[in-house]
Design a protein around this motif. Structure first.
Motif, PDB file in Angstrom:
ATOM      1  N   PHE A  32       0.707  -1.137   0.059  1.00  0.00           N
ATOM      2  CA  PHE A  32      -0.042   0.085  -0.094  1.00  0.00           C
ATOM      3  C   PHE A  32       1.434   1.020  -0.267  1.00  0.00           C
ATOM      4  CE2 PHE A  32       0.828  -1.018   4.391  1.00  0.00           C
ATOM      5  CZ  PHE A  32       1.439   0.271   4.910  1.00  0.00           C
ATOM      6  N   LEU A  33       2.075   1.187   0.245  1.00  0.00           N
ATOM      7  CA  LEU A  33       2.731   2.386  -0.101  1.00  0.00           C
ATOM      8  C   LEU A  33       3.446   3.319  -1.117  1.00  0.00           C
ATOM      9  CD1 LEU A  33       6.029   0.416   2.374  1.00  0.00           C
ATOM     10  CD2 LEU A  33       4.304   1.914   2.983  1.00  0.00           C
ATOM     11  N   PHE A  34       2.937   2.149  -1.976  1.00  0.00           N
ATOM     12  CA  PHE A  34       3.121   2.705  -3.416  1.00  0.00           C
ATOM     13  C   PHE A  34       2.452   2.253  -4.579  1.00  0.00           C
ATOM     14  CE2 PHE A  34       7.296   1.123  -2.646  1.00  0.00           C
ATOM     15  CZ  PHE A  34       7.406   0.064  -3.127  1.00  0.00           C
ATOM     16  N   ASP A  35       2.087   2.619  -5.433  1.00  0.00           N
ATOM     17  CA  ASP A  35       1.744   1.948  -6.486  1.00  0.00           C
ATOM     18  C   ASP A  35       2.110   1.349  -7.794  1.00  0.00           C
ATOM     19  OD1 ASP A  35      -1.183   2.294  -5.188  1.00  0.00           O
ATOM     20  OD2 ASP A  35      -1.033   4.531  -6.758  1.00  0.00           O
ATOM     21  N   GLU A  36       3.493   2.117  -8.299  1.00  0.00           N
ATOM     22  CA  GLU A  36       4.817   1.500  -9.071  1.00  0.00           C
ATOM     23  C   GLU A  36       5.949   1.831  -8.772  1.00  0.00           C
ATOM     24  OE1 GLU A  36       2.610   1.388 -13.529  1.00  0.00           O
ATOM     25  OE2 GLU A  36       2.552   3.721 -12.498  1.00  0.00           O
ATOM     26  N   MET A  37       6.699   0.955  -9.992  1.00  0.00           N
ATOM     27  CA  MET A  37       7.665   1.435  -8.936  1.00  0.00           C
ATOM     28  C   MET A  37       8.270   1.153 -10.483  1.00  0.00           C
ATOM     29  SD  MET A  37       9.798  -2.194  -7.373  1.00  0.00           S
ATOM     30  CE  MET A  37       9.898  -1.717  -5.528  1.00  0.00           C
ATOM     31  N   ILE A  38       9.590   1.990 -10.989  1.00  0.00           N
ATOM     32  CA  ILE A  38      10.596   1.907 -11.924  1.00  0.00           C
ATOM     33  C   ILE A  38      11.986   1.707 -11.631  1.00  0.00           C
ATOM     34  CG2 ILE A  38      11.125   3.488 -14.163  1.00  0.00           C
ATOM     35  CD1 ILE A  38       8.876   4.555 -13.135  1.00  0.00           C
ATOM     36  N   ILE A  39      12.258   0.322 -12.212  1.00  0.00           N
ATOM     37  CA  ILE A  39      13.710  -0.327 -12.047  1.00  0.00           C
ATOM     38  C   ILE A  39      14.540   0.366 -13.052  1.00  0.00           C
ATOM     39  CG2 ILE A  39      15.456  -1.714 -11.508  1.00  0.00           C
ATOM     40  CD1 ILE A  39      12.811  -3.272 -10.354  1.00  0.00           C
ATOM     41  N   VAL A  40      15.881   1.581 -13.391  1.00  0.00           N
ATOM     42  CA  VAL A  40      16.565   1.202 -14.225  1.00  0.00           C
ATOM     43  C   VAL A  40      18.232   1.065 -14.644  1.00  0.00           C
ATOM     44  CG1 VAL A  40      14.562   3.304 -15.461  1.00  0.00           C
ATOM     45  CG2 VAL A  40      16.919   4.063 -13.819  1.00  0.00           C
TER      46      VAL A  40
END
Length: 105
Positions: A32-40
């Motif tokens: 519930f902490l964040f909706d999406e994660m982006i990894i680069v």
């Protein structure tokens, strides 16, 4: 700014700065902490810092807090935009921690 517009702005910055292997994970079901994660992947600590600094410029368009961790070393930088968390990692750290596998199980 909507979540989709924010994500679009982030991706544009990442692509403009030649970030590699951009992966977007929907984490709504995992936390519930964040909706999406982006990894680069960044090519160096200097490159990682440049990416994080440019992402920080989004702050003027948001009414949210932006938190950045790891910018001193630059090998793994986390940019927390509340709804979206971006991991900027050098290849060796990305391979070692394999966040994609952890968050897609």
């Amino acid at each position: 700014m909507s979540l989709d517009k924010l994500k679009q702005n982030i991706i544009e910055i990442l692509e403009d700065l030649k970030s590699k292997d951009i992966v977007i994970l929907n984490t709504k079901l995992n936390t519930f902490l964040f909706d999406e994660m982006i990894i680069v992947t960044s090519s160096s600590d200097r490159h990682g810092r440049a990416i994080a600094s440019n992402l920080y410029k989004i702050k003027g368009k948001l009414d949210k807090h932006i938190k950045i961790e790891g910018i001193e070393n630059g090998d793994w930088i986390i940019v927390d935009l509340e709804d979206i968390v971006i991991h900027i990692m050098q290849r060796e750290y990305r391979d070692l921690y394999d966040l994609e596998s952890l968050w897609t199980k």
